[in-house]
Structure formats: structure tokens, C-alpha cells
Design an enzyme around this catalytic site. Structure first.
Site, PDB file in Angstrom:
ATOM      1  N   ASP A   1      60.750  58.065  35.384  1.00 24.16           N
ATOM      2  CA  ASP A   1      60.254  57.389  34.196  1.00 24.16           C
ATOM      3  C   ASP A   1      60.079  58.362  33.030  1.00 24.16           C
ATOM      4  OD1 ASP A   1      60.143  54.960  35.517  1.00 24.16           O
ATOM      5  OD2 ASP A   1      58.058  55.224  36.144  1.00 24.16           O
TER       6      ASP A   1
ATOM      7  N   TYR B   1      58.172  63.946  46.072  1.00 23.04           N
ATOM      8  CA  TYR B   1      57.541  64.083  44.760  1.00 23.04           C
ATOM      9  C   TYR B   1      56.275  64.922  44.879  1.00 23.04           C
ATOM     10  CZ  TYR B   1      60.384  60.534  42.355  1.00 23.04           C
ATOM     11  OH  TYR B   1      61.417  59.843  41.774  1.00 23.04           O
TER      12      TYR B   1
END
Length: 264
Positions: free
Chosen positions: A55, A113
Site C-alpha cells: 500500500d 513482513y
């Protein structure tokens, strides 16, 4: 029609200046910059397919993409020239030839992540870490994180009104560790991630760490599969795509190997 070869490209980027990975109609993206540079370098239109979508504002310590070209490449020289052409916040690590059926996104088997927070004011951490000024129970947060490995449906952490076909994921790691005084890193690994999933998971774990919700509440939230029940989405600037893994038995050498395949 000329025969094309497929290449994997590994790279890093600071996402602060971009509207995410994917090409956007009203803002610059990492994918757009990479395609523009490759197309100029190879003197033909080049489409780059990424291993996933980050994002706006999210960074990547390791991203993988593939592209096809009929141009015979000297991989080391191509990587060098790309780095000269790309903005300073995008860096090419390597380029490797792969089998034609290898796909940067669909062939990946595991993604990792990292999310960073600091609990003491630190002007040198603020760019890539989220400052939380309240105390957190990290032991309890790790208990909650471990519970995620028991579930397969993560609809509670998926951004609402997306076109995702399934909210099923396999999470095999979710833990916090202290990396320096007042600094902490959350690591989460899964076969795939949903839109906004990591930041929503972190926000909910922070609620556990603040003793706003119990472990039982946390399980109820996951089992509800409703985003409205989970915690807030944490700021994007502290999130990094850290690693992408591919099958070790893949027919061609993959990024990160100590013995890269010959190229050019």
C-alpha cells in the site's frame, strides 16, 4: 514472433514517496518507475509483474518481480544501468533468469513482513517506526500472535469492500522481539496476505498489549471474520515487506541464491 525469456528481479524501495506498488491513475508508483526505466533501457515496452502489492507508504526490504523480454541480457550490467536510471529510493539487488512458468506472485510460497514500533521518543526512528507512548505487554501480545497460527480465515483483518476472492491464509509465524532499547519488531509470515492485513493485525495486538482486550476477546475477533471488530489499522510508514520465498526445487535459480544462474 521472437521468443522471450523470463527474468526475476529483486529490489528494495522506500515507499514514502509512492502510492504503493501498483500503477495508479492519479499518483506515481514503484511499478510505474520500474517499468519506465526497463522500457527505456531495453527500448521496448516492458510490463513488470510484482510478487504482491504494498500500500501507499509501505516499504520493501525485498521485493521480487518478473518481466519477459526477447533482448539477451547481461544481468549484472542491466542491474547496474537500472540503478543509474531509477530514483534513489528504489534499488535493484539482482536480476536472474528463471523458467518460463515461474511467476513472481503465484510461484511464491511464503511472504514475511516486519512492523517496527518504538516506545520512547526518537527522532531517528520516526521515519520507519511507529511511536507508541504507552506501555505494552509484549509477552501477552506474543501469546495472541501465536494464536493466529491456529486459524485459516482472516477476514477480520481484511480491508472492507475489496475484490478479494478468499480470506483464507496460512500464518506460520507471528511474534514480537525487542531489537534495541525501546525498539521492537513484529514479524509475521504467511503463504499470502490480505489487503491491509498486517497493519490490522498489529493494531489488534496493540489492543491486547494495552490490556484493552483479552486473549479470549482476540480469538472472538478472529472468529468473527468482521473487520469492524478488529483494531485500528496502524500507520503505513513502519511496515516493510521483508522477504519472499519460492520453492527450493524450482527449475531455475532464484533470487537470493548463493550460486546465481549464468546470464547473458
Amino acid at each position: 514472433m521472437e521468443e522471450k525469456s523470463r527474468y526475476f528481479i529483486t529490489f528494495q524501495y522506500d515507499g514514502a514517496a509512492y502510492h504503493g506498488w501498483q500503477v495508479q491513475p492519479n499518483g506515481n508508483s514503484v511499478q510505474a518507475e520500474l517499468q519506465r526505466a526497463l522500457s527505456m533501457l531495453l527500448r521496448m515496452p516492458v510490463e513488470v509483474v510484482g510478487a504482491g502489492r504494498t500500500d501507499a507508504g509501505v516499504h520493501a526490504a525485498k521485493m521480487v518481480a518478473h518481466f519477459d523480454t526477447s533482448v539477451e541480457l547481461d544481468c549484472q550490467q542491466t542491474a547496474y544501468r537500472l540503478n543509474r536510471m531509477l530514483p534513489r529510493d528504489i534499488a535493484i539487488d539482482s536480476i536472474h533468469p528463471v523458467a518460463p512458468d515461474m511467476h513472481a506472485r503465484f510461484s511464491a510460497i511464503r511472504r514475511t513482513y516486519h512492523y517496527f514500533i518504538h516506545t520512547h521518543k526518537d527522532p531517528f526512528a520516526d521515519r520507519y517506526s511507529c511511536f507508541l507512548h504507552y506501555p505494552l505487554d509484549f509477552a501477552l501480545m506474543n501469546e495472541a500472535g501465536a494464536l493466529l497460527t491456529n486459524y485459516s480465515d482472516f477476514g477480520a483483518f481484511c480491508k472492507s469492500h475489496t475484490d478479494v476472492k478468499t480470506t483464507l491464509c496460512t500464518v506460520d509465524e507471528a511474534r514480537w522481539e525487542q531489537i534495541a532499547t525501546h525498539r521492537y519488531r513484529f514479524t509475521i509470515s504467511a503463504n499470502r496476505f490480505l489487503r491491509n492485513m498486517v497493519r490490522a493485525v498489529v493494531g489488534t495486538l496493540v489492543d491486547v498489549g494495552r490490556h484493552r482486550i483479552s486473549l479470549e476477546d482476540f480469538c472472538d475477533i478472529v472468529e468473527s471474520r468482521k473487520r469492524i471488530n478488529a483494531g485500528e489499522s496502524m500507520p503505513a510508514h513502519a511496515l516493510f515487506l521483508a522477504d519472499i520465498q519460492y520453492p527450493p526445487t524450482a527449475p531455475a535459480q532464484l533470487p537470493g541464491s548463493s550460486n546465481p544462474a549464468p546470464c547473458g
